[in-house]
Scaffold this active site. Structure first.
Site, mmCIF file in Angstrom:
data_model
loop_
_atom_site.group_PDB
_atom_site.id
_atom_site.type_symbol
_atom_site.label_atom_id
_atom_site.label_comp_id
_atom_site.label_asym_id
_atom_site.label_seq_id
_atom_site.Cartn_x
_atom_site.Cartn_y
_atom_site.Cartn_z
ATOM 1 N N LYS A 107 0.811 -1.212 0.000
ATOM 2 C CA LYS A 107 0.000 0.000 0.000
ATOM 3 C C LYS A 107 0.853 1.275 0.000
ATOM 4 O O LYS A 107 0.428 2.318 -0.478
ATOM 5 C CB LYS A 107 -0.939 0.015 1.209
ATOM 6 N N GLU A 156 -9.745 5.963 3.068
ATOM 7 C CA GLU A 156 -10.480 4.904 3.755
ATOM 8 C C GLU A 156 -9.483 3.790 4.025
ATOM 9 O O GLU A 156 -8.431 3.737 3.401
ATOM 10 C CB GLU A 156 -11.612 4.380 2.873
ATOM 11 N N SER A 203 1.855 -9.706 -0.418
ATOM 12 C CA SER A 203 1.517 -8.283 -0.404
ATOM 13 C C SER A 203 1.780 -7.585 0.925
ATOM 14 O O SER A 203 2.004 -6.381 0.960
ATOM 15 C CB SER A 203 0.052 -8.090 -0.813
HETATM 16 C C1 LIG Z 1 -1.414 -6.849 2.849
HETATM 17 C C2 LIG Z 1 -2.599 -6.565 1.994
HETATM 18 N N1 LIG Z 1 -2.763 -7.273 0.872
HETATM 19 C C3 LIG Z 1 -3.813 -7.076 0.065
HETATM 20 C C4 LIG Z 1 -4.795 -6.157 0.373
HETATM 21 C C5 LIG Z 1 -5.965 -6.038 -0.544
HETATM 22 O O1 LIG Z 1 -5.946 -4.913 -1.344
HETATM 23 P P1 LIG Z 1 -5.619 -4.984 -2.881
HETATM 24 O O2 LIG Z 1 -6.499 -6.033 -3.467
HETATM 25 O O3 LIG Z 1 -5.921 -3.630 -3.367
HETATM 26 O O4 LIG Z 1 -4.196 -5.321 -3.036
HETATM 27 C C6 LIG Z 1 -4.662 -5.387 1.532
HETATM 28 C C7 LIG Z 1 -5.671 -4.377 1.874
HETATM 29 O O5 LIG Z 1 -5.774 -3.848 2.903
HETATM 30 C C8 LIG Z 1 -3.535 -5.605 2.360
HETATM 31 O O6 LIG Z 1 -3.356 -4.903 3.490
#
Ligand SMILES: Cc1ncc(COP(=O)(O)O)c(C=O)c1O
Lengths: 393, 272
Positions: free
Chosen positions: A87, A109, A376
């Protein structure tokens, strides 16, 4: 690229009140100018490198590979970034954008709190005033991140409407933005929302895939078969898929949250189970009933607990560029525990959904084929939750 | 000219300011919506706007959000809201406008939604999340069904947008009083006033100011800049706390003030 109306095929668009249309047009114009501006690009890459910690490693997960006994599993370590998730890539980009547009206040948000923490962080870094809307339910299940945001000097506003999760927080952030559009930039947290947001967030996240492309060469990865990422709004998935979107030999899989199962009513699998509609300014796959009322989603993972998805993913689904699957809470928790025990890495519950899909694909993977998982984020924020549901380990 | 703008233009010609009133369909239940709508007409309202409850109304403040949530909880559906329009139409010829979010239309089926509401007797439709850029979605269908697709302008609208929006305007132009959501307060009507002046250069269409108008005094202040005022949240609050009689009182009081502005009527509530 989206067309001039911000469409990816049929998906996307600008379904917002007139009050914010001029701000969207201004954003579109500023972004078009800045994205090719050398000074802007340099500032962005400076902060990504020196502050956030890019590039992130593409780590060969030897133990996990041995566990499955075939293929080669690599983890794209977005969890090692400052603040602990991908993020921050978007937050840095948009904060620099906001500053260059002369906006001193930002609103955001957050679901899991990772985007909120990223915004609070860049607000502190760049001296911006920041407010974050967060569902009441999420405030409870991600309390560590609430404390982090407050420590960073951001005001966190609990949202009680609806189920008190990400959808409701997003609506409330948009309402605040509509009211204060003159001096406030809205930093949306994923590849969702009205045009140009899905494009801007994708552009700030696509660095993930660009690095992977280079790392594949450096690491001599020859037979890359799968790239797997979790999909909430879809920003980490878009970030890693984008550079490979036209690579037909590589199977891209986006993993949604199946919650208690896609055959139950408690899931957040918008692409798997939804039908196209408009939420938060864009036309995209959506969980809705016959009257177009949004169905409250459910997932153990706050970051995936969203009834919509980015419009470009809807386009990728319909055009077959990416496959979308879903895994349950239980499968995600197993993967969460597995990575911790086997590799010594505690993943975010969101990312655990991508890891869980290894169970499905590894049996189909040949010894010399490789798989890349977008890790992620890290799981520190989820430890309370995990202990609660896994019963003290 | 549609009968919606005919009605408002007629008022304008007579020097009177119009009153557009808002109710959420099915809040607190459909019977109450029907009775309140007819009662408001008796008290002098000129146009009735019926909101179709939506789960995620991003242009609405707390009062209308809550009314929508409660209406949905009490079982409101699009089909029942179409029936409501038919019931009002049986009893009255007052211009009726539906206010709905775009996903209510898409979810139900665009053609089915527009034709059903048109056949039930509406005269216009307001879609707050369908700006100029997207209004092509409904234009042909609304034209075909003979209903006005009502456009909105806001204090933030630029000159170029005001021109383009005003040129497209049908029925009346919905002028949002402040940057914000419905039910907000402290509207600075001068700002929207100058936007309205620009719009008047381009289009001869009634101008109605809405968002945040809740008292007779507020209505009067807004009316100086426009041909009509729109009152929503304040009516729902009256309905919640004082029932239909409370709503009657508010509508009557607003009409009295508005007619003072026109300066022609001694006993306005009777002459309307
Ligand atoms: C570690 C992590 N992965 C994935 C997501 C999901 O978001 P996105 O699909 O936009 O990657 C989030 C959302 O808060 C997150 O904190």
């Amino acid at each position: 690229m989206p067309d001039k109306h911000g469409r990816f095929g049929n998906f996307g668009g600008q379904f917002v009140p007139e009050t914010v249309m001029p701000a969207l047009l201004e954003l579109e114009e500023s972004y078009a100018r800045l994205k090719n501006d050398e000074a802007f690009k340099e500032e962005l890459s400076f902060y990504l490198r020196e502050y956030a910690g890019r590039p992130t490693k593409l780590y060969f997960a030897k133990n996990l590979t041995e566990h499955y006994g075939r293929g080669r599993i690599y983890l794209k370590r977005e969890d090692l970034l400052h603040t602990g998730a991908h993020k921050i890539n978007n937050a840095i980009g948009q904060a620099i954008l906001a500053r260059r547009m002369g906006k001193k206040k930002i609103v955001a948000e957050t679901g899991a709190g990772q985007h909120g923490v990223a915004c609070a962080t860049v607000a502190a870094l760049f001296g911006l005033e920041c407010r974050v809307y967060m569902g009441k339910e999420d405030i409870e299940r991600q309390s560590l991140n609430v404390f982090r945001m407050r420590l960073l000097g951001t005001e966190v506003f609990p949202v009680t409407s609806g189920t008190g999760t990400l959808k409701d927080a997003t609506s409330e952030a948009i309402r605040y933005w509509v009211t204060n559009v003159g001096d406030t930039h809205y930093i949306i947290g994923s590849v969702v929302g009205p045009h140009p947001y899905p494009m801007i967030v994708r552009d700030f996240q696509k660095v993930i895939g660009e690095e992977v492309k280079e790392q594949i060469m450096n690491l001599n990865i020859e037979k890359l078969k799968y790239i797997v990422a979790c999909v909430g709004g879809g920003s980490n998935a878009m970030g890693i898929f984008y550079s490979f979107r036209n690579d037909k030999d590589i199977i891209k899989i986006g993993v949604e949250a199946a919650g208690k199962g896609v055959t139950t009513t408690e899931h957040a699998a918008s692409l798997t189970k939804g039908r196209p509609g408009v939420l938060h300014g864009a036309f995209s796959y959506l969980l809705q009933d016959d009257d177009g009322q949004i169905i409250e989603p459910y997932s153990i993972s706050a970051g995936l607990d969203y009834p919509g998805v980015g419009p470009e993913h809807s386009f990728f689904k319909d055009s077959g560029k990416v496959e979308y699957k879903a895994v349950t809470d239980e499968e995600a928790l197993e993967a969460f525990k597995r990575l911790a025990r086997i590799e010594g890495i505690i993943p975010a519950l969101e990312s655990s959904h991508a890891l869980a899909y290894l169970e499905e694909i590894m049996p189909k993977t040949q010894v010399d084929e490789s798989v890349i998982i977008c890790l992620s984020g890290r799981g520190d924020k989820d430890v309370d939750m995990a202990v609660k549901v896994m019963g003290g380990l | 000219m549609s009968n919606l703008s005919e009605k408002l233009q007629g008022l304008k010609a007579s020097g009177r300011k119009g009153l557009v009133v808002y109710l959420t369909a099915g809040y607190p239940d459909y019977k109450a919506t029907l009775e309140t709508a007819l009662a408001m007409e008796e008290e002098g309202a000129d146009v009735i706007e019926i909101g179709i409850p939506f789960s995620d109304p991003i242009a609405d403040g707390p009062v209308i959000q809550k009314a929508a949530t409660l209406a949905l909880k009490a079982g409101a559906t699009t089909t029942k809201s179409i029936e409501l329009i038919k019931e009002i139409r049986k009893a009255s010829t007052i211009p009726l406008v539906v206010m709905t979010y775009v996903n209510s239309i898409l979810g139900y089926g665009m053609e089915k939604f527009i034709t059903s509401f048109a056949q039930a007797g509406i005269n216009g439709i307001i879609v707050p999340d369908l700006p100029l850029e997207e209004s092509g979605l409904l234009e042909d269908l609304c034209k075909e069904q003979g209903i006005d697709l009502i456009q909105l302008i806001a204090p933030t609208s630029t000159k170029d947008r005001i021109d383009r929006i005003a040129k497209k305007a049908e029925g009346f132009l919905y002028c949002v009083s402040n940057t914000g959501v419905t039910g907000g307060q402290h509207a600075n009507y001068e700002q929207i006033g100058s936007v309205i002046e620009s719009a008047r250069q381009v289009a001869d269409i009634p101008m109605a100011i809405g968002f945040g108008i809740g008292t007779p005094e507020g209505a009067l202040a807004a009316a100086r800049y426009a041909d009509a005022v729109i009152v929503g949240s304040a009516i729902l609050e009256k309905l919640a706390h004082e029932g239909i009689d409370g709503v009657r009182g508010l509508v009557r009081a607003i009409c009295v003030q508005l007619d003072k502005e026109s300066g022609r009527y001694e006993d306005s509530s009777k002459s309307r």
